[in-house]
Each structure stands twice: as structure tokens, then as C-alpha cells.
Write a protein that holds these residues in place. Sequence first.
Motif: not given
Length: 339
Positions: A283-308
Motif C-alpha cells: 500500500y505504501a509503495k503504491l501510493i507513492s508510485h501512482v504519481k509517476q504513471g506507468t512506462p507506457k504512460k510515463a508522467g501521467q498520474a494514475i487515478e487509483a483506489y486502494l482496496f479496502a
Amino acid sequence: MSNKIVMASLMLALGLLLAGTELTGAQSVGVCYGRNGDNLPSQAEVIELYKANSIGRMRIYDPDQATLQALKGSNIELILGVLNDNLQALTDPTAASNWVQNNVVAFSSDVKIKYIAVGNEVPPGDTKAQYVLPAMQNIQNALASANLQGQIKVSTAIDTSLLGVSYPPSSGAFSDAANQFISPIISFLVNNGSPLLANIYPYFSYVQNMQSIDLAYALFTSPGVVVTDGAYQYQNLFDALVDSLYSALEKAGGSSLAIVVSESGWPSEGGTAASLDNAGTYYAKLISHVKQGTPKKAGQAIEAYLFAMFDENLKAAGIEQHFGLFTPSKQPKYQISFA
């Protein structure tokens, strides 16, 4: 007061305003609020817990009136769900219009409903699958009649079992069985400018394929690149799964679509690799990671919802009861910051 002091005060105020704007814009993590437990706090207490922890986004799975009432004026952005058991009823336009009037229009001035998730993880072979798209269309039409179509986007939540190929990420493609189901839904999303909601669980990919997937790769803790796929390099499984789905969308005419990760989590007990340490790390790593996006979408923050939000004791015994970020007594299970 001198002009210099006035100017300094104005600059400070402007700086604080911009800082606040930047913080709000950067926030991309929400938390799913399930109520499948008999020991959970009241809906009003839950909303206060979200606010106290600076959680600015929520997903709920049905239009629970007490939750919607408690959300009024909270400024929390919401994914509002339609239960799979209600899909068939909403293939009737009048029923869909009533649903929107009672659960959306009645709250739209005070509750920030962002998406409506019409069904959750409906398997393509399930009898309910035939109702997903007609229900989506009727909900969309009802929103348009209420002049809310620009404010609220209609989608459905899928999982990665719809992928026939997921490795390497660039080869991601929907299975033949899933294509007939998902292709018309993709066209609907493209035509209406809606994202695809996707539940992404590296945990399940890991436990189903431990001989090929390293735990560190699933937990965002690999020290270096694990998978090289053409121009893209992957250091974690979450990115690989999201980009596999992006590749599948491109092949199915959905290259313009964004993916919102509508669920992602790790259990703290009840099964393989399910521990407080692993879940807290994920959970901690995901929260910090989503700000940077994926390799295909670098720099585009991912809107993500932690479960639960909570452990839910009425779910199936085992890992399903242990995905909560908080205990039912509202105590945090992990030392993580959502802000």
C-alpha cells in the motif's frame, strides 16, 4: 501597512493558494468503502475517518442512502456502483431513469459523484454480461436528460482475467471469449469520453504464478529492472498489468481511453504471502508510485483506489476478510500517509 509588506503578504497568500491547488491536483489515491461486515462504524463515522486521513476519493458498490447523505458537503470524489444483481432491471429505461433520479440527481448538488460503475467484474460468460452495456446506455441517457453527462462518466469495472495475453505488456490482448463482451463497451467509453475502470491485483498474479514471478516484483521492492519490453522497462508487476491492459485496449479500438484503477490491494493474513509487512509495503509503495504513471504512460498520474477501507468479516473466510487499511474499530493497520 507599507506597500512592501502588502506585496509580501499577497505573494505569501498566492504561494499558499498555489501549493494547495497543487496538492489537490496531485492527489490520485482513493479508497474503496465496502460494507460487508457486521461490526463496522456508521457511515457518518466513516466519512469523518476519510476526511481525518486526507482521503479525497471513495468508491462504493451500491447507492447506500446513508453513505450518500454522509458524503454531502464532504468534497470527497465518488465512484458510485451499480450492483451486478441490479443490471437486468436497469435495461428498462424507466428503471434507469428512476435510479439516476433517486441516487444521483437527488445528491448531485452536494456530493461529487465522478463515475458510475455499472457492474463489477462481470464475467463475459455470465448471464448478467448481456445486461451491462444496455444498463450503461440507459444510465448515460438518464444522466443526459438531467444535464449531468458532462459532470459524471459512466463505465464498468473489469478485472485482468479478461486478458488472453498479458506478457510481455506490449502483447496484451483480450481473450476471444472476452472480446465479444468488451468491444462494444470500449466503443461506448470512447464515444462518451469515459475511462475504463479496472481492478488490478498483483497479489493474485503472484500467488497464481510464483514459479515465474518474484515477490519483490509484486511488492514494488525490486532493486532494478525485471522485465524489458522493447523501449519499456518494468520494475514492478502493477505497471506491467496496467500496461498490458492499455495494449489490449489499443488492439480493440480503445487507444484513446484512460484506465482508472478501481481496486488494488494486498491481504494482511489468510493466505500465501499475506502478512502485515507485505500488505503495508504494497500500500505504501503504491501510493507513492501512482504519481509517476506507468512506462507506457510515463508522467501521467494514475487515478487509483486502494482496496479496502476496512476488514470485512462477512466475506468468505481467508484472505477476503483481510484487505482493510483500518480495523472495524477505526485503528490504522499500517503506518501510511494518503495525502
